[in-house]
Design a protein around this motif. Structure first.
Motif, PDB file in Angstrom:
ATOM      1  N   ALA A 267      20.464  34.857 -38.726  1.00 27.53           N
ATOM      2  CA  ALA A 267      20.363  33.902 -39.828  1.00 27.53           C
ATOM      3  C   ALA A 267      19.045  33.130 -39.776  1.00 27.53           C
ATOM      4  O   ALA A 267      18.370  32.957 -40.795  1.00 27.53           O
ATOM      5  N   MET A 272      18.541  32.674 -43.613  1.00 23.74           N
ATOM      6  CA  MET A 272      19.844  32.721 -44.252  1.00 23.74           C
ATOM      7  C   MET A 272      20.770  31.748 -43.537  1.00 23.74           C
ATOM      8  O   MET A 272      20.445  31.222 -42.473  1.00 23.74           O
ATOM      9  N   THR A 273      21.934  31.520 -44.119  1.00 25.47           N
ATOM     10  CA  THR A 273      22.974  30.792 -43.400  1.00 25.47           C
ATOM     11  C   THR A 273      23.801  31.795 -42.595  1.00 25.47           C
ATOM     12  O   THR A 273      23.832  32.999 -42.912  1.00 25.47           O
ATOM     13  N   GLN A 276      26.215  33.588 -44.814  1.00 26.06           N
ATOM     14  CA  GLN A 276      25.643  34.692 -45.586  1.00 26.06           C
ATOM     15  C   GLN A 276      25.526  35.956 -44.731  1.00 26.06           C
ATOM     16  O   GLN A 276      25.772  37.065 -45.221  1.00 26.06           O
ATOM     17  N   ALA A 279      28.986  37.432 -44.291  1.00 26.70           N
ATOM     18  CA  ALA A 279      29.426  38.070 -45.531  1.00 26.70           C
ATOM     19  C   ALA A 279      28.772  39.436 -45.709  1.00 26.70           C
ATOM     20  O   ALA A 279      29.410  40.396 -46.172  1.00 26.70           O
ATOM     21  N   GLU A 280      27.513  39.560 -45.305  1.00 26.33           N
ATOM     22  CA  GLU A 280      26.795  40.824 -45.453  1.00 26.33           C
ATOM     23  C   GLU A 280      27.303  41.897 -44.498  1.00 26.33           C
ATOM     24  O   GLU A 280      27.353  43.082 -44.842  1.00 26.33           O
TER      25      GLU A 280
END
Length: 350
Positions: A267, A272-273, A276, A279-280
């Motif tokens: 991240a 990114m968080t 995120q 989720a990916e």
């Protein structure tokens, strides 16, 4: 309409120019943790319209014995890491601490302001001295006063730190507050810690419960900023993980320290968080995730190691940058320490 004037509350730093100060010890082998927790953020901060001052704190390094040649090399290597990581000497002041004598001067004045009880509560002395506290240097015990001087010498209002350094900023605030109270002035600001980002505390690649450290006996536990692309990729592919796939949400990482560490690193490198990233990669195993992380890390870090090597091949430019930075730093620091002497009643007649 009421004729009563309402005065807004005065914040401790309201009368001070916003200014960021932070420093790193040049003790060799800066790591991915230093990059994500400090250097990357330093480079970002210099473009936010706030004056930024960054220091290689070589006077802190000598609280334990240092080989002189190694200290010179490590100071230059740390400067190379700052520059290669995006700290631009035309935007930020970059220098080594020992070239600005006001640091040591203000540290002594703060030694006379700080209380023994405050020093005794500092956890890092206990950690570093261990069972041999009687054999530790006085400097190792008193260095939090020097750290406060580093910050307040520039009237810094913000200090980027990791969670484990918050105590030093709190001590700095205590010293500033006591000095101002003792002498009836509003001279030193009370700086705020800046703790930001997904990976402000990067953990070991071999043990997710321990901080990534340049002193860990296992080189596989860390990514050094001097590691080449092949070494970076190899270390991430061999990083310790568990057998479970990545979860659907960040909450699913709470009891999985190694997985959480790698997700946080991804991240931070990708801006990114952690949510995120999860989720990916939700439902995917580390056979998919670690190669992706390795590729990302090589893309971000290999140019840094390459530029560091170029700079270290001829240190003349590094020394020039540090010298110029010291001149810029001294121009800010000298008037502040002189005013401190004046406030305390020292005769200044030359």
């Amino acid at each position: 309409m009421s004729d009563t004037t309402v005065t807004p509350p005065v914040t401790p730093n309201a009368n001070f120019k916003p200014r960021i100060f932070s420093g790193i010890q040049p003790s060799g082998n800066l790591t991915l943790g230093n990059y994500l927790g400090a250097l990357k953020r330093f480079a970002q901060k210099q473009d936010e319209g706030i004056e930024t001052i960054y220091c290689l704190v070589d006077m802190h390094a000598i609280t334990v014995w240092q080989d002189p040649e190694a200290l010179r090399r490590q100071t230059r290597e740390a400067a190379a890491a700052f520059i290669a990581s995006g700290v631009d000497p035309s935007k930020s002041i970059l220098f080594n601490q020992s070239q600005v004598g006001a640091h040591a001067e203000l540290a002594w004045l703060f030694n006379c302001t700080a209380r023994l009880g405050w020093m005794n509560r500092m956890t890092q002395f206990k950690d570093k001295a261990g069972k041999n506290a009687e054999k530790a240097s006085l400097g190792l015990y008193a260095y939090p006063a020097l750290m406060a001087a580093d910050i307040l010498l520039y009237h810094a209002t913000m200090v980027p730190v990791g969670e484990d350094q918050k105590q030093h900023v709190e001590l700095t605030r205590d010293i500033a507050n006591k000095f101002n109270h003792d002498f009836g002035v509003d001279f030193f600001p009370e700086p705020e810690p800046l703790i930001e980002g997904a990976a402000t505390r990067v953990m070991s690649l071999r043990d997710g419960s321990k901080k990534m450290s340049k002193s860990d006996p296992s080189d596989a536990s860390r990514i050094n900023l001097t590691d080449d692309a092949d070494t970076i990729a190899k270390k991430f592919r061999k990083a310790r993980t568990d057998a479970e796939p990545l979860p659907e949400t960040v909450d699913g990482l709470s009891e999985r320290p190694e997985a959480r560490n790698l997700v946080n690193i991804y991240a931070a490198l990708a801006d990114m968080t952690s949510a995120q990233v999860v989720a990916e990669f939700a439902g995917k195993g580390f056979g998919d995730f670690k190669p992706a992380l390795a590729d990302l890390a090589v893309d971000k870090l290999a140019p840094i190691s390459t530029e560091m090597k170029r700079l270290m091949d001829d240190v003349t430019e590094i020394d020039r940058i540090l010298g110029k930075g010291a001149e810029q730093a001294d121009a800010i620091a000298r008037p502040i320490v002189e005013k401190t002497y004046d406030i305390m009643g020292m005769v200044r007649s030359r």
